[in-house]
Design a protein around this motif. Structure first.
Motif, PDB file in Angstrom:
ATOM      1  N   TYR A  94       0.666  -1.159  -0.101  1.00  0.00           N
ATOM      2  CA  TYR A  94      -0.190   0.116  -0.042  1.00  0.00           C
ATOM      3  C   TYR A  94       0.699   1.238  -0.036  1.00  0.00           C
ATOM      4  CZ  TYR A  94      -4.725  -2.257   0.800  1.00  0.00           C
ATOM      5  OH  TYR A  94      -5.908  -2.881   0.713  1.00  0.00           O
ATOM      6  N   GLN A  95       2.288   1.012   0.030  1.00  0.00           N
ATOM      7  CA  GLN A  95       3.047   2.376   0.085  1.00  0.00           C
ATOM      8  C   GLN A  95       4.168   2.382  -0.964  1.00  0.00           C
ATOM      9  OE1 GLN A  95       2.448   4.580   2.554  1.00  0.00           O
ATOM     10  NE2 GLN A  95       0.745   3.199   3.665  1.00  0.00           N
ATOM     11  N   LYS A  96       4.402   3.646  -1.480  1.00  0.00           N
ATOM     12  CA  LYS A  96       5.469   3.722  -2.564  1.00  0.00           C
ATOM     13  C   LYS A  96       6.900   2.929  -1.898  1.00  0.00           C
ATOM     14  CE  LYS A  96       5.976   7.887  -3.830  1.00  0.00           C
ATOM     15  NZ  LYS A  96       4.981   8.877  -3.393  1.00  0.00           N
ATOM     16  N   ASP A  97       7.154   3.412  -0.649  1.00  0.00           N
ATOM     17  CA  ASP A  97       8.435   2.811  -0.473  1.00  0.00           C
ATOM     18  C   ASP A  97       8.612   1.411   0.153  1.00  0.00           C
ATOM     19  OD1 ASP A  97       8.606   4.107   3.300  1.00  0.00           O
ATOM     20  OD2 ASP A  97       6.982   3.070   1.946  1.00  0.00           O
ATOM     21  N   VAL A  98       7.259   0.605   0.107  1.00  0.00           N
ATOM     22  CA  VAL A  98       7.235  -0.595   0.376  1.00  0.00           C
ATOM     23  C   VAL A  98       7.136  -1.588  -0.983  1.00  0.00           C
ATOM     24  CG1 VAL A  98       6.250  -2.546   1.615  1.00  0.00           C
ATOM     25  CG2 VAL A  98       6.231  -0.168   2.603  1.00  0.00           C
ATOM     26  N   LYS A  99       8.673  -1.999  -1.321  1.00  0.00           N
ATOM     27  CA  LYS A  99       8.681  -2.378  -2.676  1.00  0.00           C
ATOM     28  C   LYS A  99       8.598  -3.890  -2.682  1.00  0.00           C
ATOM     29  CE  LYS A  99      11.831   1.367  -3.739  1.00  0.00           C
ATOM     30  NZ  LYS A  99      10.765   2.226  -3.787  1.00  0.00           N
ATOM     31  N   LEU A 100       8.292  -4.330  -4.122  1.00  0.00           N
ATOM     32  CA  LEU A 100       8.483  -6.281  -4.502  1.00  0.00           C
ATOM     33  C   LEU A 100       9.374  -6.768  -3.597  1.00  0.00           C
ATOM     34  CD1 LEU A 100       5.919  -5.503  -6.103  1.00  0.00           C
ATOM     35  CD2 LEU A 100       7.020  -6.862  -7.931  1.00  0.00           C
ATOM     36  N   ASN A 101       9.334  -7.753  -2.985  1.00  0.00           N
ATOM     37  CA  ASN A 101      10.404  -8.626  -2.348  1.00  0.00           C
ATOM     38  C   ASN A 101      10.815  -7.874  -1.124  1.00  0.00           C
ATOM     39  OD1 ASN A 101      10.773 -11.085  -3.764  1.00  0.00           O
ATOM     40  ND2 ASN A 101      11.760  -9.779  -5.625  1.00  0.00           N
ATOM     41  N   ASP A 102      10.190  -6.542  -0.753  1.00  0.00           N
ATOM     42  CA  ASP A 102      10.563  -6.358   0.801  1.00  0.00           C
ATOM     43  C   ASP A 102       9.995  -7.037   1.760  1.00  0.00           C
ATOM     44  OD1 ASP A 102      11.884  -3.955  -0.084  1.00  0.00           O
ATOM     45  OD2 ASP A 102      10.329  -2.646   0.513  1.00  0.00           O
ATOM     46  N   VAL A 103      10.463  -7.094   2.910  1.00  0.00           N
ATOM     47  CA  VAL A 103      10.131  -8.115   3.855  1.00  0.00           C
ATOM     48  C   VAL A 103       9.321  -6.892   5.086  1.00  0.00           C
ATOM     49  CG1 VAL A 103      10.742  -9.600   6.125  1.00  0.00           C
ATOM     50  CG2 VAL A 103      11.866  -9.810   3.573  1.00  0.00           C
ATOM     51  N   VAL A 104       8.236  -7.500   5.481  1.00  0.00           N
ATOM     52  CA  VAL A 104       7.377  -6.562   6.435  1.00  0.00           C
ATOM     53  C   VAL A 104       6.945  -7.414   7.676  1.00  0.00           C
ATOM     54  CG1 VAL A 104       5.213  -5.457   6.795  1.00  0.00           C
ATOM     55  CG2 VAL A 104       6.649  -5.282   4.441  1.00  0.00           C
ATOM     56  N   LEU A 105       7.170  -7.050   8.912  1.00  0.00           N
ATOM     57  CA  LEU A 105       6.878  -7.620  10.135  1.00  0.00           C
ATOM     58  C   LEU A 105       5.326  -6.916  10.540  1.00  0.00           C
ATOM     59  CD1 LEU A 105      10.109  -7.806  12.300  1.00  0.00           C
ATOM     60  CD2 LEU A 105       9.273  -9.510  10.606  1.00  0.00           C
ATOM     61  N   ALA A 106       4.384  -7.673  10.658  1.00  0.00           N
ATOM     62  CA  ALA A 106       3.045  -7.160  11.203  1.00  0.00           C
ATOM     63  C   ALA A 106       3.029  -6.947  12.444  1.00  0.00           C
ATOM     64  CB  ALA A 106       1.980  -8.081  10.720  1.00  0.00           C
ATOM     65  N   MET A 107       3.308  -5.769  13.011  1.00  0.00           N
ATOM     66  CA  MET A 107       3.058  -5.241  14.516  1.00  0.00           C
ATOM     67  C   MET A 107       1.626  -5.301  14.876  1.00  0.00           C
ATOM     68  SD  MET A 107       5.616  -1.830  14.566  1.00  0.00           S
ATOM     69  CE  MET A 107       5.289  -1.603  16.217  1.00  0.00           C
ATOM     70  N   ALA A 108       0.651  -5.030  13.926  1.00  0.00           N
ATOM     71  CA  ALA A 108      -0.630  -5.049  14.247  1.00  0.00           C
ATOM     72  C   ALA A 108      -1.533  -5.166  13.030  1.00  0.00           C
ATOM     73  CB  ALA A 108      -1.015  -3.842  14.903  1.00  0.00           C
ATOM     74  N   ALA A 109      -2.514  -5.694  13.155  1.00  0.00           N
ATOM     75  CA  ALA A 109      -3.526  -6.128  12.011  1.00  0.00           C
ATOM     76  C   ALA A 109      -4.928  -5.463  12.087  1.00  0.00           C
ATOM     77  CB  ALA A 109      -3.925  -7.623  11.789  1.00  0.00           C
ATOM     78  N   SER A 110      -5.076  -4.482  10.983  1.00  0.00           N
ATOM     79  CA  SER A 110      -6.481  -3.925  11.063  1.00  0.00           C
ATOM     80  C   SER A 110      -7.148  -4.777   9.939  1.00  0.00           C
ATOM     81  CB  SER A 110      -6.322  -2.514  10.043  1.00  0.00           C
ATOM     82  OG  SER A 110      -5.495  -1.679  11.039  1.00  0.00           O
ATOM     83  N   THR A 111      -8.372  -4.975   9.934  1.00  0.00           N
ATOM     84  CA  THR A 111      -9.276  -5.928   8.954  1.00  0.00           C
ATOM     85  C   THR A 111     -10.640  -4.973   8.579  1.00  0.00           C
ATOM     86  OG1 THR A 111     -10.269  -8.083   9.093  1.00  0.00           O
ATOM     87  CG2 THR A 111     -10.566  -6.831  10.962  1.00  0.00           C
ATOM     88  N   THR A 112     -10.868  -5.584   7.305  1.00  0.00           N
ATOM     89  CA  THR A 112     -12.361  -5.222   6.905  1.00  0.00           C
ATOM     90  C   THR A 112     -13.420  -6.447   7.037  1.00  0.00           C
ATOM     91  OG1 THR A 112     -12.097  -6.503   4.658  1.00  0.00           O
ATOM     92  CG2 THR A 112     -11.375  -4.231   4.706  1.00  0.00           C
ATOM     93  N   SER A 113     -12.899  -7.340   7.894  1.00  0.00           N
ATOM     94  CA  SER A 113     -13.666  -8.693   8.497  1.00  0.00           C
ATOM     95  C   SER A 113     -14.620  -8.002   9.455  1.00  0.00           C
ATOM     96  CB  SER A 113     -12.923  -9.971   8.914  1.00  0.00           C
ATOM     97  OG  SER A 113     -13.765 -10.604   9.640  1.00  0.00           O
ATOM     98  N   GLY A 114     -16.022  -8.711   9.387  1.00  0.00           N
ATOM     99  CA  GLY A 114     -16.707  -8.137  10.616  1.00  0.00           C
ATOM    100  C   GLY A 114     -16.479  -9.195  11.651  1.00  0.00           C
ATOM    101  N   MET A 115     -15.702  -9.942  11.550  1.00  0.00           N
ATOM    102  CA  MET A 115     -15.313 -11.017  12.751  1.00  0.00           C
ATOM    103  C   MET A 115     -15.399 -10.437  14.026  1.00  0.00           C
ATOM    104  SD  MET A 115     -12.209 -13.458  12.806  1.00  0.00           S
ATOM    105  CE  MET A 115     -11.170 -11.910  12.689  1.00  0.00           C
ATOM    106  N   ASN A 116     -14.379  -9.373  14.482  1.00  0.00           N
ATOM    107  CA  ASN A 116     -14.150  -8.984  15.771  1.00  0.00           C
ATOM    108  C   ASN A 116     -15.090  -7.799  16.012  1.00  0.00           C
ATOM    109  OD1 ASN A 116     -12.003 -10.692  16.260  1.00  0.00           O
ATOM    110  ND2 ASN A 116     -10.400  -9.225  15.857  1.00  0.00           N
ATOM    111  N   ASN A 117     -15.679  -7.124  14.950  1.00  0.00           N
ATOM    112  CA  ASN A 117     -16.847  -6.314  15.321  1.00  0.00           C
ATOM    113  C   ASN A 117     -17.989  -6.799  16.183  1.00  0.00           C
ATOM    114  OD1 ASN A 117     -19.333  -4.489  14.325  1.00  0.00           O
ATOM    115  ND2 ASN A 117     -17.490  -3.207  14.543  1.00  0.00           N
ATOM    116  N   SER A 118     -18.533  -8.230  15.430  1.00  0.00           N
ATOM    117  CA  SER A 118     -19.343  -8.858  16.064  1.00  0.00           C
ATOM    118  C   SER A 118     -18.846  -9.283  17.484  1.00  0.00           C
ATOM    119  CB  SER A 118     -20.028  -9.677  15.290  1.00  0.00           C
ATOM    120  OG  SER A 118     -19.073 -10.642  14.913  1.00  0.00           O
TER     121      SER A 118
END
Ligand code: BG2
Length: 234
Positions: A94-118
């Motif tokens: 989603y970011q210009k400076d996050v390029k193909l083959n970059d490694v990303v650690l997920a500190m947190a996770a947002s979601t479009t799922s309704g799972m946690n909302n319910s």
């Protein structure tokens, strides 16, 4: 055996690496583990246990999306006593400076799922990574000069969204990339008090429309796996 996994008790290690793609699980087992033994072929969701630097480690596919992945997370934890799950997956930038083959650690996770909302009755729960696994991953990457980025990721419920511009709002608030499993992993890990971390490799970009081939997605990503294995055994 559990409802979706045919392993016998004891055949799965306490720590499991989980790519979405079962063929990537096969590639990881055959490339990185000594004496890998396949413990699951049910629904083609291949799972293997072997050793890495003398320590038992398992690797198993989760499938795409939280509904599939959370079945395997739940059963690995509750039917096989798994204590650490490290997702090793691919994601779209989603970011210009996050390029193909970059490694990303997920500190947190947002979601479009309704799972946690319910689950949390319209309140917002923040699924977060395990600190110990996160620090082990950061330390290994730094000691081995593997560049990494870390931050908020989006676990979407759909790969093909109606609005191609949707990503720009998430990007404006600093979300680094999109995938489809981590919010479920971190929520289940918290529910059962086990450790979880997601390590991602960027295989496509919503910003530039670049993408790796399906074959590349399956067989590259060595840095991500080495970070995950180091965190798994330390
Ligand atoms: N929703 C979404 N998921 C993605 C994207 N790129 C990748 Br790789 N993924 C991940 O890859 C699989 C879909 O190809 C899912 O398991 C996601 O975790 C993307 O642009 N969007």
């Amino acid at each position: 055996m559990s409802t979706h996994i045919e392993a016998k008790p004891g055949e799965i290690a306490e720590t499991v690496l989980m790519p979405g793609d079962p063929l990537r699980a096969k590639w990881i087992a055959e490339t990185f583990l000594e004496n890998p033994v396949c413990y699951n072929r049910i629904r083609g969701m291949l799972g293997y246990t072997g050793t890495y630097k003398g320590k038992r480690v398992s690797v198993q596919g989760s499938g795409m999306g939280m509904p599939s992945a959370m079945i395997y997370f739940h059963e690995l934890i509750n039917d096989y006593g798994v204590k650490n799950i490290i997702r090793v997956g691919s994601a779209g930038s989603y970011q210009k400076d996050v390029k193909l083959n970059d490694v990303v650690l997920a500190m947190a996770a947002s979601t479009t799922s309704g799972m946690n909302n319910s689950r949390f009755i319209n309140s917002d729960y923040s699924p977060t990574a395990d600190f110990d696994l996160f620090i082990k991953a950061v330390n290994y990457a730094r000691e081995n000069n593997i560049p990494i980025k870390a931050g908020n990721v989006l676990s979407s419920d759909e790969f093909y969204s109606d609005d191609p511009e949707e990503y720009k709002l998430w990007a404006q608030y600093g979300v680094l990339c999109v995938e489809m499993e981590t919010a479920g992993l971190y929520t289940i890990a918290a529910k059962y008090n086990i450790k979880a971390l997601t390590i991602l490799t960027i295989s496509d970009s919503l910003v530039t429309d670049e993408k790796l081939s399906a074959h590349d997605r399956e067989t590259t990503f060595k840095d991500m796996v080495q970070i995950a294995l180091a965190a798994a055994i330390s």
